[in-house]
Design an enzyme around this catalytic site. Sequence first.
Site, PDB file in Angstrom:
ATOM      1  N   GLN A 347       0.863  -1.180   0.000  1.00 52.86           N
ATOM      2  CA  GLN A 347       0.000   0.000   0.000  1.00 52.86           C
ATOM      3  C   GLN A 347       0.901   1.232   0.000  1.00 52.86           C
ATOM      4  OE1 GLN A 347      -3.807  -0.641   1.673  1.00 52.86           O
ATOM      5  NE2 GLN A 347      -3.854   0.438  -0.257  1.00 52.86           N
ATOM      6  N   SER A 513       1.831   0.417   6.875  1.00 55.48           N
ATOM      7  CA  SER A 513       0.527  -0.207   6.683  1.00 55.48           C
ATOM      8  C   SER A 513       0.664  -1.707   6.877  1.00 55.48           C
ATOM      9  CB  SER A 513       0.025   0.080   5.264  1.00 55.48           C
ATOM     10  OG  SER A 513      -1.109  -0.706   4.991  1.00 55.48           O
ATOM     11  N   THR A 514      -0.306  -2.303   7.575  1.00 51.89           N
ATOM     12  CA  THR A 514      -0.340  -3.763   7.667  1.00 51.89           C
ATOM     13  C   THR A 514      -1.315  -4.289   6.614  1.00 51.89           C
ATOM     14  OG1 THR A 514       0.191  -3.517  10.000  1.00 51.89           O
ATOM     15  CG2 THR A 514      -0.513  -5.702   9.312  1.00 51.89           C
ATOM     16  N   HIS A 515      -1.118  -3.822   5.400  1.00 49.54           N
ATOM     17  CA  HIS A 515      -1.925  -4.279   4.275  1.00 49.54           C
ATOM     18  C   HIS A 515      -0.993  -5.006   3.306  1.00 49.54           C
ATOM     19  CE1 HIS A 515      -4.709  -0.594   5.205  1.00 49.54           C
ATOM     20  NE2 HIS A 515      -4.744  -1.514   6.154  1.00 49.54           N
ATOM     21  N   ASN A 516      -0.494  -6.145   3.763  1.00 50.40           N
ATOM     22  CA  ASN A 516       0.387  -6.971   2.934  1.00 50.40           C
ATOM     23  C   ASN A 516      -0.505  -7.888   2.115  1.00 50.40           C
ATOM     24  OD1 ASN A 516       1.381  -6.944   6.028  1.00 50.40           O
ATOM     25  ND2 ASN A 516       3.076  -6.440   4.696  1.00 50.40           N
TER      26      ASN A 516
END
Lengths: 588, 263
Positions: A347, A513-516
């Site tokens: 992200q 962001s922890t949107h891996n």
Amino acid sequence: MARRLPRKDVAIVGLGWTGSIMALELARAGLEVVAIERGPWRDTATDFNIGTAPDELRYAVRHDIFLRPRQETLTMRNNSSQAALPIRRWGSFLPGNGVGGAGSHWNGQTWRFLPDDLRIRSHLTERYGAGFLPEGNQIQDWPMSYDELEPFYDKFEYVLGISGKAGNLKGEVQPGGNPFEGVRSREYPTPPMKQGYSQELFTKAASGMGLHPFPRPSANLSTAYTNPYGCSMAPCTYCGFCERFGCSNYSKSSPQTCVLPALVREPNFEARTECEVTKVNLSGDGKMAKSVTYIDANGEEWEQPADLVLLCAYGLFNVRLMLLSGIGKPYDFSSGEGVVGRNYAYQTGSGATAFFENVNFNPFAAAGSLGAALDDYNSDNFDHGPHGFVGGASITNAYTNGRPIMYRPTPRGTPTWGSAWKKAVRDTYQRVTNVGAQGSVMSYRANYLDLDPTYKDQLGRPLMRMTFDFQPNEIKMANWMAERCEEIAKAMGAKTTQLNRLTTPWNVVPYQSTHNTGGAVTGADPKTSAVNRYLQSWDVANVFVMGACTFPQNAGYNPTGTVGALTYWALDAIQNKYLKSPGALVQQ
Amino acid sequence: MQTDDRSLMRAKFAPSTEKPKHAGMSRRSLLATAALLITTSGATAKVVTKVLPWRPNEVYPVTPVVPGGWLFFTADEAAVVDAIVDRLIPADELGPGAKEAGVTTFIDRQLTGPYGGHDWLYMQGPFSSNPLPTQGLQSPLTPRQQYRQGLAALSAYCKANFGGRGFTDLNNEEKEKLLSGMEKGDVKFEGFSSRMLFNAVYANTMEGFFADPIYGGNKDMAGWKLIGFPGVRYDFRDVIDNPNKPYTLPPVSMQGRQAWGER
């Protein structure tokens, strides 16, 4: 030597959002279900108690409820010519641990991807021509459409009680909502949250510019709510302790508030916590999973046979477990072949900081999903032709918190310590706001996951290696978005503004962001996807893989809404197709 | 101990340098084994089935720091840390500084807990000598080692460069110039990175000044009062209902307010 346990119908690896939903629905369908979770049990009354929960040092800074890197981490590098090194302390992203997983410590922003996002390669090619796509990309259409997913988005949102305002009800654009969103079959379960003073300014300014602001969809509930599972939630108090924390108020949708109270009542469900699954064991021909091996809290090894294995850990760890178990062909960067580890994406974050005078923004009165957003610059909602990039961003003005160890902005150029710093911190806290752009990241041949050749976990198994950097397309996009954010910030009446460009190369230290996403992507072609359109492994038919690891690339939104929709979509296929006739649901 | 012993137990492959209070057994696991049944064939997993494993009054509070004395620092080290934090956040017309707020006590107690040993971090080698700037923490040195070695190196540097004086003997201008040099990495200590020491003290000073007072810093919520953070009131619906108004109630910490009586 692992001791063998009696067979179960379903073994679930990880008890967060996807695992708890799968467990509840399949237990209710009469199956014997065991969920194996490597972290501890967590519940609101004990772990998120109001006397201990609002502790910034313990949870936000020292990462008390996150996965401990000592137990498992990844190695990282920016490109394949470099030597990867372990992420010794979490920074850029924060994987969860324990029952509830990341669903316990998230902010709660619950979006749907746009219809165009799900057929993005076709859409972009139709509109701009194939030559418009960025160099080295591996952008793929999703193998299901928005219309197919819509009932499952709806179901997930009603389990969570999401607070928001519909922008498109059955094809009719609704005032106050997001006019760009896909068609909704019904209104959000609860009305939008209240907004703060800064969001008033943002909404007025953006509307004046011809943009279309709306309150962003929130899993911090505006009102009391009882969900279809009979779990009750209380209204959010805007306490400002959401992300990195559990919620003491039963106001943030989480497995704890929305699923577990119903799940534990199912007599044929069992959770085993502090048990780490180390491998999915396959049959001799590699086509069926026989069991999972796990290590319990005493270090003893067990083998749990099951007919159906659901990988419901955090996406990155699902990918690692597939690589360690030999489920699917590993992605090989040099040849471009293989699928497990392919199309890792992330992200972008960029925007503008806005400094005002004589205001009281009261940033501590906040919630993880409080905020006003607009989608005018997201996905392909605007003509990309003149700009030379693809993708977009949701643009937001929000306060998730005003917690002072980590949130005490000062203008650029302020001394970092001493009396001048002290004065600047005091003078700025109440009068600064941010317009941020959370952007898409496309998939590229050069960004991928594989097993590290050097570093191991405490059990001696290879860590997963992340090779990632922001590519020119994303840098161009994110920096263009920052300028749009600054325009809005100025229109809000800011005295001064600062442009926050995308920081490159990707750095593992500052939180981003922890949107891996990606690594086990869903697709129509087994050569370019690890799971089929029902999230079933192409290679091992009784393994299904949940989570954002199945995204072919990432959109300009938080992933959880889509993770939830995909879970119910896969569940529907398991219940109505797979259980009736076990085997591959899509023929190769 | 900065957090509960259960946290240590939870990282089951993460032996801590701290001994849990009940040798090998946390309160949570005592309850769990008492409350939960042995599974078929005797698996020792914590098993949850049919009821939530909830016990009334079971919470995991931190142990409040009681100021006084040093658990990690020597008296000389503590004096130097006091002098550093006093320059980073000085007392001035805006209110108390880090020294008055108890930040040195905060750092001392943090260093004796799991943070001080990097107990929760990935500390397996090999340790690279030339990591990329994007790869973050790559030093094998724990915070305890950073302070012990770093403060010794600072002391030696001062003795050699300021006519035998120690850091605490320098005037404010000399201290600030030296700290600026450490922050930039321009100052070279013998055998230790001056920047690493600066970064450790700087990060811990900000933590201590703004963390809940239960950890020994932020005395009388001085850090929170400076910026107007009301603390852990946990309910700001009144603020949301009254946009752009000054917030006038005093801050509250996890232990309440002094005005509510000593605990």
